[in-house]
Design a protein around this motif. Structure first.
Motif, PDB file in Angstrom:
ATOM      1  N   LEU A 115      65.959  34.844-133.323  1.00 51.11           N
ATOM      2  CA  LEU A 115      65.157  36.056-133.412  1.00 51.11           C
ATOM      3  C   LEU A 115      65.586  37.293-132.869  1.00 51.11           C
ATOM      4  O   LEU A 115      65.631  38.392-132.883  1.00 51.11           O
ATOM      5  CB  LEU A 115      63.564  35.636-132.944  1.00 51.11           C
ATOM      6  CG  LEU A 115      62.590  36.631-132.699  1.00 51.11           C
ATOM      7  CD1 LEU A 115      62.361  37.332-134.392  1.00 51.11           C
ATOM      8  CD2 LEU A 115      61.197  35.983-132.252  1.00 51.11           C
ATOM      9  N   ALA A 116      66.185  36.879-131.496  1.00 58.18           N
ATOM     10  CA  ALA A 116      66.707  38.002-130.684  1.00 58.18           C
ATOM     11  C   ALA A 116      67.696  38.795-131.290  1.00 58.18           C
ATOM     12  O   ALA A 116      67.694  40.013-131.161  1.00 58.18           O
ATOM     13  CB  ALA A 116      67.043  37.533-129.281  1.00 58.18           C
ATOM     14  N   THR A 117      68.631  38.106-131.730  1.00 60.02           N
ATOM     15  CA  THR A 117      69.804  38.982-132.579  1.00 60.02           C
ATOM     16  C   THR A 117      69.104  39.750-133.672  1.00 60.02           C
ATOM     17  O   THR A 117      69.408  40.977-133.701  1.00 60.02           O
ATOM     18  CB  THR A 117      70.662  37.854-133.220  1.00 60.02           C
ATOM     19  OG1 THR A 117      71.110  37.331-132.032  1.00 60.02           O
ATOM     20  CG2 THR A 117      71.801  38.659-133.914  1.00 60.02           C
ATOM     21  N   ALA A 118      68.188  39.102-134.541  1.00 63.56           N
ATOM     22  CA  ALA A 118      67.661  39.925-135.617  1.00 63.56           C
ATOM     23  C   ALA A 118      66.885  41.340-135.237  1.00 63.56           C
ATOM     24  O   ALA A 118      66.819  42.170-135.634  1.00 63.56           O
ATOM     25  CB  ALA A 118      66.669  38.860-136.186  1.00 63.56           C
ATOM     26  N   VAL A 119      66.142  40.936-133.837  1.00 64.18           N
ATOM     27  CA  VAL A 119      65.389  42.211-133.567  1.00 64.18           C
ATOM     28  C   VAL A 119      66.196  43.417-132.881  1.00 64.18           C
ATOM     29  O   VAL A 119      66.045  44.231-133.224  1.00 64.18           O
ATOM     30  CB  VAL A 119      64.545  41.591-132.123  1.00 64.18           C
ATOM     31  CG1 VAL A 119      64.056  42.803-131.341  1.00 64.18           C
ATOM     32  CG2 VAL A 119      63.259  40.847-132.708  1.00 64.18           C
ATOM     33  N   SER A 120      67.429  42.765-132.172  1.00 63.12           N
ATOM     34  CA  SER A 120      68.454  43.808-131.742  1.00 63.12           C
ATOM     35  C   SER A 120      69.185  44.437-132.859  1.00 63.12           C
ATOM     36  O   SER A 120      69.233  45.724-132.837  1.00 63.12           O
ATOM     37  CB  SER A 120      69.661  43.110-131.069  1.00 63.12           C
ATOM     38  OG  SER A 120      70.564  43.982-130.336  1.00 63.12           O
TER      39      SER A 120
END
Length: 351
Positions: A115-120
């Protein structure tokens, strides 16, 4: 204050109603403050005197009341595909958009790995074509129990190093950085925001990076253990609370939003599916003796007429008066769509 029970045998279901009140309706805090009757005593009287209900039915009623009283810290799991790690796979970022060419919008349905990568990546893409001045992070209906990934997401919005979250034996901190998203953030939650999604919202607020808007959350930000039952069901029990960086446990009663926006549950689902949806509401009839009036009755759709000076000018300029668009025939730009979702509209107004 002393709470006492006077039991009178009855040949109807009044006894069951009383037990339901004892088990499900009395808050646990009241049970601590006042002396409650003993369970064995009440249960024995019910077994001996209540008619019209088998003992197995009585036990089922007791179980339902107990689970209701202890929820959401105790859950009976009946879906074999659901597990303590969350009911969905993948990172759970389901939508990204821009409002007014200035305010980003990210919708998360599940806090899971990646999720963190997708948000970034989503923020970088939105920033590439817009000058973002704020972000609305929609965590309504979001779940998950990946607290490490929730920390990774929150870290992107916190510039300084500080403690963010602790669960079990794990303690997580943000890292000092110069590229943190430094614009205002509003976080939307509701009664189905659960687990790691609650932790994410709480971290952003505790770090003073975001403001929480909507309704109270589910109160499931804990570590759970599951126990297999003989019936094939599983009993999920909250065994360890999750703590924020300041040491405060995320309450099992759920997060209280900074700004409460009360929305009917059915309406909220429709707004969630379409933020621009206009939901028709029943109109109250006019008071007796007062007739309804048409507020637009004075309006006119007649086209404005060309006067003699206009005709002379147009003839001099070689224009055909019949081709001129006047009055109501004039083409106007379509009205700008308006966000009707009350929680999202409030979130965008605050950015």
């Amino acid at each position: 204050m002393r709470l006492t029970l006077r039991w009178q045998p009855s040949r109807n279901l009044a006894g069951l109603a009383l037990l339901g009140w004892l088990v499900a309706s009395v808050p646990l805090s009241l049970a601590n403050a006042a002396q409650m009757p003993g369970f064995d005593e009440v249960y024995g009287l019910l077994r001996s005197n209540l008619t019209g209900m088998a003992e197995a039915e009585l036990e089922q009623a007791l179980l339902k009341g107990l689970l209701q009283q202890l929820g959401p810290r105790v859950n009976l799991i009946t879906n074999a595909s659901e597990s303590v790690t969350g009911g969905q796979a993948g990172h759970g970022l389901t939508k990204s958009a821009v409002f007014d060419q200035s305010f980003g919008y990210l919708r998360v349905a599940h806090v899971g790995a990646g999720l963190a990568t997708a948000v970034s990546e989503a923020l970088a893409k939105l920033n590439a074509t817009n000058r973002l001045q704020g972000l609305a992070l929609d965590l309504r209906y979001a779940d998950g129990f990946d607290y490490a990934e929730a920390v990774n997401v929150a870290d992107q919005f916190v510039a300084e190093e500080r403690p963010l979250l602790s669960w079990g034996e794990t303690k997580a901190r943000s890292s000092a950085k110069t590229n943190a998203f430094g614009h205002p953030i509003t976080v939307l939650i509701n009664g189905q925001t659960a687990g790691a999604a609650e932790a994410l919202a709480a971290m952003l607020r505790e770090a003073r990076a975001g403001l929480i808007i909507g309704g109270p959350s589910a109160g499931q930000a804990s570590l759970f253990k599951e126990f297999a039952l003989r019936t094939g069901h599983r009993l999920r029990i909250a065994t360890t609370p999750v703590h924020l960086g300041d040491g405060q446990a995320i309450p099992h009663t759920g997060l209280t939003p900074d700004i409460l926006v009360a929305v009917n549950a059915e309406d909220e689902k429709q707004y969630y599916a379409d933020a621009y949806k206009v939901i028709a509401k029943p109109v109250s009839p006019p008071p007796p003796g007062r007739a309804a009036t048409n507020q637009t009755s004075g309006a006119t759709n007649r086209a404005s007429r060309l006067n003699e000076a206009d005709l002379v000018r147009m003839k001099r300029e070689g224009l055909d008066p019949a081709s001129v668009v006047t009055g109501s025939d004039r083409v106007t730009a379509p009205p700008k769509p308006v966000v009707m979702d009350p929680a999202l509209a409030r979130a965008l107004d605050l950015l």
